[in-house]
Design a protein around this motif. Structure first.
Motif, PDB file in Angstrom:
ATOM      1  N   LEU A 254       0.826  -1.210   0.000  1.00 43.91           N
ATOM      2  CA  LEU A 254       0.000   0.000   0.000  1.00 43.91           C
ATOM      3  C   LEU A 254       0.863   1.265   0.000  1.00 43.91           C
ATOM      4  O   LEU A 254       0.509   2.271  -0.617  1.00 43.91           O
ATOM      5  CB  LEU A 254      -0.945  -0.007   1.208  1.00 43.91           C
ATOM      6  CG  LEU A 254      -2.122  -0.987   1.058  1.00 43.91           C
ATOM      7  CD1 LEU A 254      -2.816  -1.203   2.408  1.00 43.91           C
ATOM      8  CD2 LEU A 254      -3.122  -0.463   0.025  1.00 43.91           C
ATOM      9  N   ASP A 255       1.985   1.215   0.700  1.00 45.22           N
ATOM     10  CA  ASP A 255       2.875   2.378   0.715  1.00 45.22           C
ATOM     11  C   ASP A 255       3.427   2.642  -0.689  1.00 45.22           C
ATOM     12  O   ASP A 255       3.512   3.798  -1.129  1.00 45.22           O
ATOM     13  CB  ASP A 255       4.033   2.149   1.692  1.00 45.22           C
ATOM     14  CG  ASP A 255       3.550   1.979   3.134  1.00 45.22           C
ATOM     15  OD1 ASP A 255       2.350   2.235   3.393  1.00 45.22           O
ATOM     16  OD2 ASP A 255       4.353   1.571   3.983  1.00 45.22           O
ATOM     17  N   SER A 258       0.702   4.099  -2.768  1.00 45.35           N
ATOM     18  CA  SER A 258       0.259   5.459  -2.424  1.00 45.35           C
ATOM     19  C   SER A 258       1.065   6.507  -3.202  1.00 45.35           C
ATOM     20  O   SER A 258       0.595   7.630  -3.384  1.00 45.35           O
ATOM     21  CB  SER A 258       0.321   5.708  -0.921  1.00 45.35           C
ATOM     22  OG  SER A 258       1.643   5.795  -0.459  1.00 45.35           O
ATOM     23  N   GLN A 259       2.258   6.164  -3.678  1.00 48.28           N
ATOM     24  CA  GLN A 259       2.891   7.075  -4.634  1.00 48.28           C
ATOM     25  C   GLN A 259       2.432   6.766  -6.054  1.00 48.28           C
ATOM     26  O   GLN A 259       2.149   7.676  -6.832  1.00 48.28           O
ATOM     27  CB  GLN A 259       4.422   6.984  -4.575  1.00 48.28           C
ATOM     28  CG  GLN A 259       5.011   7.549  -3.309  1.00 48.28           C
ATOM     29  CD  GLN A 259       4.482   8.918  -2.987  1.00 48.28           C
ATOM     30  OE1 GLN A 259       4.659   9.842  -3.761  1.00 48.28           O
ATOM     31  NE2 GLN A 259       3.793   9.054  -1.865  1.00 48.28           N
ATOM     32  N   PHE A 350      10.862   8.343   6.777  1.00 51.53           N
ATOM     33  CA  PHE A 350       9.779   7.843   7.617  1.00 51.53           C
ATOM     34  C   PHE A 350      10.294   6.593   8.303  1.00 51.53           C
ATOM     35  O   PHE A 350      10.650   5.616   7.640  1.00 51.53           O
ATOM     36  CB  PHE A 350       8.553   7.567   6.762  1.00 51.53           C
ATOM     37  CG  PHE A 350       8.119   8.771   5.983  1.00 51.53           C
ATOM     38  CD1 PHE A 350       7.229   9.690   6.540  1.00 51.53           C
ATOM     39  CD2 PHE A 350       8.643   9.030   4.720  1.00 51.53           C
ATOM     40  CE1 PHE A 350       6.866  10.834   5.834  1.00 51.53           C
ATOM     41  CE2 PHE A 350       8.283  10.170   4.015  1.00 51.53           C
ATOM     42  CZ  PHE A 350       7.388  11.073   4.574  1.00 51.53           C
ATOM     43  N   THR A 355       4.964   4.216  10.362  1.00 49.12           N
ATOM     44  CA  THR A 355       5.025   5.556   9.779  1.00 49.12           C
ATOM     45  C   THR A 355       4.881   5.470   8.264  1.00 49.12           C
ATOM     46  O   THR A 355       5.829   5.683   7.514  1.00 49.12           O
ATOM     47  CB  THR A 355       6.364   6.251  10.134  1.00 49.12           C
ATOM     48  OG1 THR A 355       6.662   6.019  11.504  1.00 49.12           O
ATOM     49  CG2 THR A 355       6.278   7.754   9.882  1.00 49.12           C
ATOM     50  N   PRO A 356       3.679   5.121   7.792  1.00 45.08           N
ATOM     51  CA  PRO A 356       3.495   5.113   6.339  1.00 45.08           C
ATOM     52  C   PRO A 356       3.679   6.528   5.794  1.00 45.08           C
ATOM     53  O   PRO A 356       3.395   7.512   6.493  1.00 45.08           O
ATOM     54  CB  PRO A 356       2.053   4.637   6.162  1.00 45.08           C
ATOM     55  CG  PRO A 356       1.372   4.992   7.441  1.00 45.08           C
ATOM     56  CD  PRO A 356       2.429   4.843   8.509  1.00 45.08           C
ATOM     57  N   GLU A 357       4.151   6.605   4.583  1.00 45.30           N
ATOM     58  CA  GLU A 357       4.442   7.903   3.981  1.00 45.30           C
ATOM     59  C   GLU A 357       3.211   8.801   3.969  1.00 45.30           C
ATOM     60  O   GLU A 357       3.342  10.031   4.055  1.00 45.30           O
ATOM     61  CB  GLU A 357       4.999   7.664   2.570  1.00 45.30           C
ATOM     62  CG  GLU A 357       5.483   8.890   1.859  1.00 45.30           C
ATOM     63  CD  GLU A 357       4.336   9.593   1.174  1.00 45.30           C
ATOM     64  OE1 GLU A 357       4.380  10.832   1.083  1.00 45.30           O
ATOM     65  OE2 GLU A 357       3.391   8.902   0.752  1.00 45.30           O
ATOM     66  N   ALA A 358       2.023   8.229   3.864  1.00 44.01           N
ATOM     67  CA  ALA A 358       0.805   9.052   3.801  1.00 44.01           C
ATOM     68  C   ALA A 358       0.625   9.911   5.055  1.00 44.01           C
ATOM     69  O   ALA A 358       0.000  10.975   5.005  1.00 44.01           O
ATOM     70  CB  ALA A 358      -0.422   8.164   3.594  1.00 44.01           C
ATOM     71  N   ILE A 359       1.179   9.464   6.165  1.00 47.64           N
ATOM     72  CA  ILE A 359       1.154  10.301   7.370  1.00 47.64           C
ATOM     73  C   ILE A 359       1.841  11.629   7.090  1.00 47.64           C
ATOM     74  O   ILE A 359       1.361  12.706   7.463  1.00 47.64           O
ATOM     75  CB  ILE A 359       1.841   9.558   8.544  1.00 47.64           C
ATOM     76  CG1 ILE A 359       0.949   8.426   9.055  1.00 47.64           C
ATOM     77  CG2 ILE A 359       2.220  10.519   9.679  1.00 47.64           C
ATOM     78  CD1 ILE A 359      -0.314   8.903   9.765  1.00 47.64           C
ATOM     79  N   ASP A 361       2.183  13.029   4.224  1.00 48.03           N
ATOM     80  CA  ASP A 361       1.455  13.830   3.237  1.00 48.03           C
ATOM     81  C   ASP A 361       0.430  14.744   3.887  1.00 48.03           C
ATOM     82  O   ASP A 361       0.036  15.748   3.301  1.00 48.03           O
ATOM     83  CB  ASP A 361       0.712  12.903   2.251  1.00 48.03           C
ATOM     84  CG  ASP A 361       1.635  12.377   1.173  1.00 48.03           C
ATOM     85  OD1 ASP A 361       2.686  13.001   0.938  1.00 48.03           O
ATOM     86  OD2 ASP A 361       1.312  11.341   0.577  1.00 48.03           O
ATOM     87  N   TYR A 362      -0.020  14.352   5.075  1.00 45.75           N
ATOM     88  CA  TYR A 362      -1.152  15.077   5.664  1.00 45.75           C
ATOM     89  C   TYR A 362      -0.917  15.640   7.057  1.00 45.75           C
ATOM     90  O   TYR A 362      -1.130  16.826   7.286  1.00 45.75           O
ATOM     91  CB  TYR A 362      -2.378  14.149   5.702  1.00 45.75           C
ATOM     92  CG  TYR A 362      -2.853  13.724   4.340  1.00 45.75           C
ATOM     93  CD1 TYR A 362      -3.394  14.660   3.468  1.00 45.75           C
ATOM     94  CD2 TYR A 362      -2.733  12.409   3.909  1.00 45.75           C
ATOM     95  CE1 TYR A 362      -3.820  14.287   2.202  1.00 45.75           C
ATOM     96  CE2 TYR A 362      -3.157  12.023   2.651  1.00 45.75           C
ATOM     97  CZ  TYR A 362      -3.704  12.961   1.798  1.00 45.75           C
ATOM     98  OH  TYR A 362      -4.115  12.609   0.544  1.00 45.75           O
ATOM     99  N   VAL A 363      -0.539  14.800   7.978  1.00 47.95           N
ATOM    100  CA  VAL A 363      -0.657  15.199   9.383  1.00 47.95           C
ATOM    101  C   VAL A 363       0.614  15.052  10.212  1.00 47.95           C
ATOM    102  O   VAL A 363       0.619  15.370  11.399  1.00 47.95           O
ATOM    103  CB  VAL A 363      -1.775  14.375  10.082  1.00 47.95           C
ATOM    104  CG1 VAL A 363      -3.131  14.694   9.478  1.00 47.95           C
ATOM    105  CG2 VAL A 363      -1.485  12.876  10.007  1.00 47.95           C
ATOM    106  N   GLY A 364       1.686  14.549   9.606  1.00 43.41           N
ATOM    107  CA  GLY A 364       2.901  14.319  10.397  1.00 43.41           C
ATOM    108  C   GLY A 364       3.448  15.608  10.983  1.00 43.41           C
ATOM    109  O   GLY A 364       3.823  15.673  12.147  1.00 43.41           O
TER     110      GLY A 364
END
Lengths: 434, 434
Positions: A254-255, A258-259, A350, A355-359, A361-364
């Motif tokens: 999924l990671d 997500s790119q 990450f 710590t998926p990269e999508a974190i 992208d948004y809220v890290g």
């Protein structure tokens, strides 16, 4: 099928070099068109921006409606669900807190000659942020660009966002409001960049323009660079995941996806020290691709530019990673901190399997505008520094001028710059006469 | 005669705007030529660089003699006088001390959700520095470019410097040695920039290229940007002096001339609150122009682009200065620190009558590579930051992923990026099953 490489293979170096050099983007040459648009906007101002907006966005505007009114913004914001609003606010708070720590300090000191030296930072007075319209109109990108500008202290922050057929994204407007944006214009393309750089009757010019856009926007940013500052010209997104066998293959799949789902030109690479795990991840990607909404895009990216690289150990993984200089780097290994120490070139790291990269992208908290196409070798993600500039300060005393002035005069003479030398010597002569 | 403006005049605003907008530089369009040179160097490597060096610099080289040998460098350095050597060393020490204070700090912290966040800085691995040949071959510029790179920690620093007819400047080679430069190549022009960016059989590619050059060099830097990082493209030099009547007119005249003598396109402006003092300075400039070695260049610059602006008070001077956003700003007034506080946009400020700008060109400590053409509104002088890049770091714990992951999934859904959301939700689901 993505490429499978193994550092033990005889042809690895050739295959890896080819992977690094793969041209993933064909930028159309729109430079002549863009040059004309910029010249026309400089010559005709609002009228030309309005004409082009009607042409490209099928939207009739007047100088009075170029800008979203406060009432319109409120109306759009009211349409956002409580859940989306809360998520945006959480993201904004975390991005603000992270970027606030980036603020650099002024400095001032007196050296042994008595000279006072130092510098001070100040914010760019006015900045413009390009926000794409349509599908790529991401509220998260509004936060990631606007918040660093406001944290830096930019006094006036203007957004341009095209609204084809008049359709605006309520989340983009809410993100702009949360970030403290001052002005929002419903224009896009090269004409919007020209309006920000040179100003029109309605739009005051800015000093710096940031934000992503299509080939026309990128070409326009390159053209106005010098008149204003710009941020980097971003290429297609990339992720490199270094994962050992102690991971859930589906999470890593999924990671990677997500790119891949961003763009057919995106690139997702897995490096693993376990060949079987690499196969498991590839199988998990295939399974997810059966149902993923954006499976056409993600599948094309994974097929054309994806890769699984098997290494003999994690040191080798780190060395390959530095040659890739990835935009996003996930370290899904038993000791991610130790592996991180071996990495020099990466936009964002990450650490660990939670710590998926999508974190990021948004809220890290860290910025998601990051250097692509191996440019992490020499550049950094967006930060408050992009909206600050430094003024150096120096103040000589009579004693410090006496101490270091003669050396300046000597060097000026060696460079045949007589007035430079005289400007020092005339002062020293007068002091010596006293 | 330079222009005389007075803020009390009815046509001041028009005249001042015209002064700000004056086009001082006609850059020839060499882009097509440069594109061909870069393509040829990429295709033919050393052979093409050697061919072009013979053509442009009348110098026959081989792959073995492209680079200065250690023995040659020693030989050139031995020709430098003790006085010049001491001046270079004093300058280098001061520049090194100033830039060492610029090194930014890494940071790492744990937030209230348990996530560890931070960043770390790392140096560009390899950098190239362009040094012009001939008249504009300034050893001081070698120090100003090379020392920040070495302070930043650049591992490999290469210089390219053309040596027309084989003539090299011993001071340039000594400055390179003092600054710790690793490799020096006797090549120049667009071909040298191409060799640094793409590498040849003999020259390893670098990641970042800095340093001034002519129109061909500037066009080549623009073209290789993206493949490597570049510094700003500098325009002609500028100085703004704000001086009250408590100054020696001749000193101020020399400060104005020290920029004017660089280039016919340079610009020197005096702002004063005393009209009579302004006339005295203009008279002093004329007197110095009678004997100055570079009087033709300095005289043309002063005549075509020089200006004396009379203001009613120093607050007005500060406001005009910010509109000019000068590269160099001298504050020769009774309380320069107070006036400095009112300035926002300037590359470098020199405080008080004992700090002529020439001090900053050589031995002050701050960098002399500064933003020109009003770009101090959005950019800074060269510093260690130009040779560093930042990697952001984030590490979630199970608790922090639970705390902020749902907001990431919400935002991913709002942006129609399903895999982004799933990469978070798959982890949260697995955790909830436990």
């Amino acid at each position: 099928m993505p490429q499978f490489l193994n550092t033990q293979d005889a042809d690895f170096e050739a295959s890896f070099t080819a992977l690094l050099g793969a041209k993933r983007e064909d930028s159309p040459d729109v430079d002549a068109v863009v040059a004309q648009i910029i010249a026309d906007v400089r010559a005709h101002g609002d009228a030309e921006v309005i004409r082009l907006t009607e042409k490209f966005d099928r939207l009739e505007l007047t100088p009075e409606t170029l800008r979203f009114s406060e009432a319109e913004i409120e109306e759009y914001c009211a349409r956002v669900s409580d859940e989306d609003r809360a998520a945006l606010e959480l993201a904004a708070d975390r991005i603000r807190a992270y970027h606030a720590r980036q603020m650099p300090a002024d400095d001032s000191w007196t050296d042994e000659s008595g000279a006072t030296l130092g510098w001070r930072w100040s914010a760019v007075s006015a900045a413009g942020l390009y926000v794409p319209g349509g599908l790529a109109s991401y509220p998260s990108s509004v936060l990631m660009n606007a918040i660093p500008a406001k944290v830096a202290g930019v006094g006036r922050l203007a957004i341009v966002v095209p609204t084809p057929d008049g359709i605006a994204n309520p989340l983009v407007l809410l993100a702009a409001k949360i970030a403290g944006v001052d002005e929002i214009y419903r224009i896009g393309g090269a004409q919007a960049v020209a309006a920000l750089a040179y100003g029109t009757e309605t739009i005051e010019p800015v000093d710096k323009i940031t934000g992503p856009g299509n080939a026309f926007v990128a070409a326009a940013k390159r053209r106005v660079f010098g008149k204003v500052g710009i941020d980097m010209i971003a290429g297609p997104s990339e992720i490199l995941v270094i994962a050992d066998k102690y991971n859930t293959p589906d999470w890593i799949a999924l990671d990677l996806l997500s790119q891949a789902e961003h763009d057919e030109s995106a690139q997702s690479i897995l490096i693993t020290d376990d060949a079987e795990f690499g196969q498991q991840v590839a199988a998990a990607v295939d399974k997810r691709l059966e149902t993923l909404q954006r499976r056409d895009i993600a599948g094309a990216s994974w097929r054309d530019f994806g890769a699984v690289i098997v290494v003999k150990d994690l040191d080798e993984a780190a060395a390959l990673s530095d040659r890739i200089a990835p935009e996003h780097l996930e370290l899904c290994v038993q000791d991610p901190d130790a592996l991180s120490e071996k990495i020099t070139h990466a936009g964002a790291i990450f650490l660990g399997q939670f710590t998926p990269e999508a974190i990021g992208d948004y809220v890290g908290g860290p910025n998601h505008v990051l250097p692509t196409a191996r440019s992490a070798r020499f550049s950094s993600g967006l930060s408050v520094m992009d909206f600050l500039k430094r003024t150096t300060l120096s103040k000589m005393t009579v004693d410090s001028l006496r101490a270091i002035g003669p050396a300046a005069a000597t060097l000026a003479e060696s460079e045949s710059l007589e007035a430079h030398g005289l400007s020092v010597l005339a002062r020293l002569d007068a002091l010596n006469e006293k």
